[in-house]
Design a protein around this motif. Structure first.
Motif, PDB file in Angstrom:
ATOM      1  N   ARG A   5      27.334  -5.564   9.326  1.00 17.06           N
ATOM      2  CA  ARG A   5      27.038  -4.811  10.546  1.00 17.06           C
ATOM      3  C   ARG A   5      26.763  -5.764  11.713  1.00 17.06           C
ATOM      4  O   ARG A   5      26.142  -6.795  11.541  1.00 17.06           O
ATOM      5  CB  ARG A   5      25.832  -3.925  10.285  1.00 17.06           C
ATOM      6  CG  ARG A   5      25.550  -3.003  11.431  1.00 17.06           C
ATOM      7  CD  ARG A   5      24.536  -1.998  11.022  1.00 17.06           C
ATOM      8  NE  ARG A   5      25.162  -0.781  10.565  1.00 17.06           N
ATOM      9  CZ  ARG A   5      24.513   0.161   9.901  1.00 17.06           C
ATOM     10  NH1 ARG A   5      23.270  -0.016   9.563  1.00 17.06           N
ATOM     11  NH2 ARG A   5      25.122   1.263   9.563  1.00 17.06           N
ATOM     12  N   TYR A   6      27.261  -5.400  12.869  1.00 17.85           N
ATOM     13  CA  TYR A   6      27.058  -6.225  14.051  1.00 17.85           C
ATOM     14  C   TYR A   6      26.047  -5.554  14.968  1.00 17.85           C
ATOM     15  O   TYR A   6      26.145  -4.370  15.249  1.00 17.85           O
ATOM     16  CB  TYR A   6      28.386  -6.408  14.787  1.00 17.85           C
ATOM     17  CG  TYR A   6      28.252  -7.034  16.149  1.00 17.85           C
ATOM     18  CD1 TYR A   6      27.836  -8.358  16.281  1.00 17.85           C
ATOM     19  CD2 TYR A   6      28.525  -6.301  17.294  1.00 17.85           C
ATOM     20  CE1 TYR A   6      27.704  -8.927  17.526  1.00 17.85           C
ATOM     21  CE2 TYR A   6      28.401  -6.866  18.553  1.00 17.85           C
ATOM     22  CZ  TYR A   6      27.984  -8.187  18.666  1.00 17.85           C
ATOM     23  OH  TYR A   6      27.845  -8.750  19.895  1.00 17.85           O
ATOM     24  N   ILE A   7      25.049  -6.306  15.401  1.00 18.84           N
ATOM     25  CA  ILE A   7      24.079  -5.764  16.357  1.00 18.84           C
ATOM     26  C   ILE A   7      24.326  -6.426  17.699  1.00 18.84           C
ATOM     27  O   ILE A   7      24.149  -7.631  17.844  1.00 18.84           O
ATOM     28  CB  ILE A   7      22.641  -6.038  15.906  1.00 18.84           C
ATOM     29  CG1 ILE A   7      22.383  -5.364  14.578  1.00 18.84           C
ATOM     30  CG2 ILE A   7      21.656  -5.541  16.953  1.00 18.84           C
ATOM     31  CD1 ILE A   7      20.963  -5.438  14.131  1.00 18.84           C
ATOM     32  N   PRO A   8      24.756  -5.664  18.694  1.00 22.60           N
ATOM     33  CA  PRO A   8      25.033  -6.260  19.996  1.00 22.60           C
ATOM     34  C   PRO A   8      23.795  -6.965  20.529  1.00 22.60           C
ATOM     35  O   PRO A   8      22.679  -6.511  20.317  1.00 22.60           O
ATOM     36  CB  PRO A   8      25.387  -5.050  20.878  1.00 22.60           C
ATOM     37  CG  PRO A   8      25.700  -3.952  19.935  1.00 22.60           C
ATOM     38  CD  PRO A   8      24.938  -4.220  18.686  1.00 22.60           C
ATOM     39  N   PRO A  50      15.757  -7.329  15.183  1.00 16.87           N
ATOM     40  CA  PRO A  50      14.490  -6.607  14.994  1.00 16.87           C
ATOM     41  C   PRO A  50      13.986  -6.779  13.565  1.00 16.87           C
ATOM     42  O   PRO A  50      14.717  -6.517  12.610  1.00 16.87           O
ATOM     43  CB  PRO A  50      14.867  -5.154  15.260  1.00 16.87           C
ATOM     44  CG  PRO A  50      16.106  -5.218  16.077  1.00 16.87           C
ATOM     45  CD  PRO A  50      16.815  -6.464  15.711  1.00 16.87           C
TER      46      PRO A  50
END
Ligand SMILES: Nc1ncnc2c1ncn2[C@@H]1O[C@H](COP(=O)(O)OP(=O)(O)O)[C@@H](O)[C@H]1O
Ligand SMILES: [Mg+2]
Lengths: 267, 288
Positions: free
Chosen positions: A9-12, A62
């Motif tokens: 998963r990519y978190i901008p 986070p």
């Protein structure tokens, strides 16, 4: 249920790590993954831990999200820790019971192996969490370039990888949908014997496979219809740019590599 | 079954950077033994709402009552098992849930899960399959050999075979040709009429279906209920509908255009083809 899976998963974001060149990130990771196994000295493990922690903090992921994503992996790590704790003999005895004896060697061995696993998983997740699939593919392709002369289809390999990454979230979504549909038809995944529970997953796996094959076919057709062709004649719209921060990061990890070798040779 | 949603909020991906509210303080009431249509723009929370009805999702805050069951954030999965037998759920593209080697066994999967003997389950499956119009010679075929429309029917039979008293349909006709849509919709209508203890909740973006089949309409917008009432009440609030990105059914639009062009008073709120034709004929009678 599967909301917290963080693999693929990519978190901008706009952090230091986000802005790094994917080639630099991949280089750092590879160095880390290889050289962490060179020495079992506690100091090396400690320094590796500092590096991983620094990378994690710089990526500004986070923390709560990361913790939840690590839940499943934590079980595996804990299991590994216990295995080493009970199986390793050596050093002074810490605890003596009629069933097993725990040695100090087992404790340190277990801790080091568990920490290593944790760091490896964290670093690997950091790559996908901070790199868009497109960048990741470009980075991989660039790194594999030297092997092209040996006949390795680097472009195709990189493409395959990026398609796989791209479809992890789609597959998860699909899995959740089918899971819900079978739950609505009374499927029970949490009760009964182990065999029964494994069997309960067949109604999810079969449709998931069928769907994946269909999707793969559709994708192939769509690519062919638009005349997709890889290889040297294909130019890139976005070019990778190596900056000073990339050199700095690779230098830090190279220093770590040298250090591990020194510790191994001289301590 | 009666449904009462009290201040229901549902948050997707809670505790992640992707956190998103699917429903926000939703308040809704659906009477017993009714055919209710849920309409709304894409992303308005329709699917989220209906997944609460059998506990596939549990409210993040607030509670929802479905028949005798009360579902809140702390409700245990075990308590929802019986509820799921009562509430049948047909998802969008339900044919994606087929998995068994034969059609009949796939349909019998639900009844077996809910505790029927193999023999009784197959009996139920046969009934359900004949209800959806799958002929007996297909029973032992692989569901993956069927045509798209047939697969959809088999999947629907798999839900009907459980004998639910509430049937939840989430855009059940998506991706079908007009005739297929018509057939599937009248199939549900027949199911609903066959027993007066049955209820239907239909999620649809086709206003024509909402108008023609339902006796209650719930309009959703941004995760809350914007408007609710009978089709007549809802479709007379054209302005509110337009605000939510919705339209009135084609029959209503046709009569409205006729009224506007002829400057004659015409009652445009007709939802069935029959009534619309009657209205036009009476208009033509006045003309000549
Ligand atoms: N699995 C999910 N993860 C995150 N957000 C979701 C998910 N499913 C739906 N949403 C969000 O919740 C809102 C309501 O979605 P949904 O109930 O599917 O609407 P509808 O069915 O009316 O199109 C949308 O904004 C959508 O983006
Ligand atoms: Mg929907």
């Amino acid at each position: 249920m599967l909301d917290h899976i963080i693999i693929g998963r990519y978190i901008p974001g706009n952090s230091y790590i986000h802005q790094m060149d994917p080639r630099a990130k991949l280089n750092c990771i590879m160095i880390f993954m290889v050289f962490i196994f060179v020495s079992k000295h506690p100091a090396v493990t400690a320094i590796a831990f500092v590096l991983a922690a620094a990378a994690f903090i710089l990526a500004k992921i986070p923390f709560r999200f990361y913790l939840k994503g690590m839940k499943v992996i934590a079980i595996i790590i804990f299991f590994t820790f216990c295995l080493h704790l009970f199986m390793t003999e050596g050093g002074p005895v810490l605890l003596q019971t009629p069933v097993t004896t725990i040695y100090l060697g087992g404790l340190t061995e277990g801790l080091i192996v568990a920490l290593r696993l944790l760091m490896l998983v964290t670093m690997a997740s950091l790559i996908t969490l901070t790199t868009t699939p497109v960048d990741l593919t470009d980075g991989l392709e660039a790194l594999l370039k030297p092997f092209q002369k040996l006949g390795l289809p680097t472009h195709e390999l990189a493409l395959m990888m990026s398609i796989a990454l791209r479809f992890i979230p789609t597959l998860l979504e699909e899995a959740v949908k089918i899971y819900k549909a079978q739950m609505a038809r009374g499927a029970n995944f949490t009760e009964g014997s182990l065999l029964k529970r494994i069997k309960a997953f067949i109604p999810i796996l079969v449709p998931l496979f069928v769907q994946s094959f269909r999707r793969a076919e559709d994708l192939a057709t769509a690519m062919e219809a638009r005349g997709y062709e890889g290889g040297d004649s294909r130019t890139k719209y976005r070019l990778l740019r190596w900056k000073r921060r990339d050199t700095a990061a690779v230098a830090v990890f190279a220093a770590f590599a040298v250090l591990t070798v020194c510790v191994r040779l001289f301590l | 079954m009666q449904i009462k949603a009290d201040n229901v909020t549902y948050t997707y991906m809670r505790g992640t950077p992707f956190e998103k509210n699917g429903l926000t303080a939703l308040q809704a009431e659906i009477p017993e033994n009714s055919y209710t249509a849920v309409i709304g723009h894409t992303g308005s929370g329709k699917s989220t709402f209906v997944q609460l009805l059998n506990g596939l999702l549990k409210p993040t805050a607030g509670s929802i009552q479905v028949g005798d069951w009360m579902i809140a954030s702390d409700t245990k999965q075990k308590q929802l098992y019986d509820l799921r037998r009562q509430v049948g759920m047909v998802f969008q593209y339900p044919e994606h849930q087929l998995f068994h080697e034969t059609v009949i066994e796939d349909v019998a999967y639900g009844p077996i899960n809910f505790g029927l003997s193999k023999k009784a389950a197959l009996q139920k499956a046969e009934e359900a399959l004949s209800m959806v119009g799958i002929s007996e010679r297909l029973f032992d075929r692989s569901p993956f050999d069927l045509s798209g429309g047939q697969m959809r029917r088999v999947a629907i039979a798999g839900v009907l075979a459980n004998d639910p008293c509430l049937l939840v349909l989430d855009e059940p006709t998506a991706g079908l040709d007009p005739q297929g849509q018509q057939e599937i919709m009248s199939l549900f209508e027949r199911w609903y009429q066959a027993d007066d203890r049955r209820s239907v909740v239909l999620v649809t973006h086709r206003m024509e279906d909402a108008a023609a089949y339902s006796d209650q309409i719930v309009v959703m917008d941004h995760g809350t209920v914007k408007l609710a009432g009978t089709p007549y009440e809802v479709f007379s609030q054209q302005e509110l509908l337009t605000q939510s990105g919705l339209d009135v059914p084609e029959t209503v639009r046709l009569l409205q255009k006729l009224a506007a062009a002829s400057h004659e008073p015409i009652d445009a709120l007709k939802f069935h083809l029959r009534e619309t034709v009657d209205e036009i004929i009476s208009f033509l009678g006045k003309e000549s």
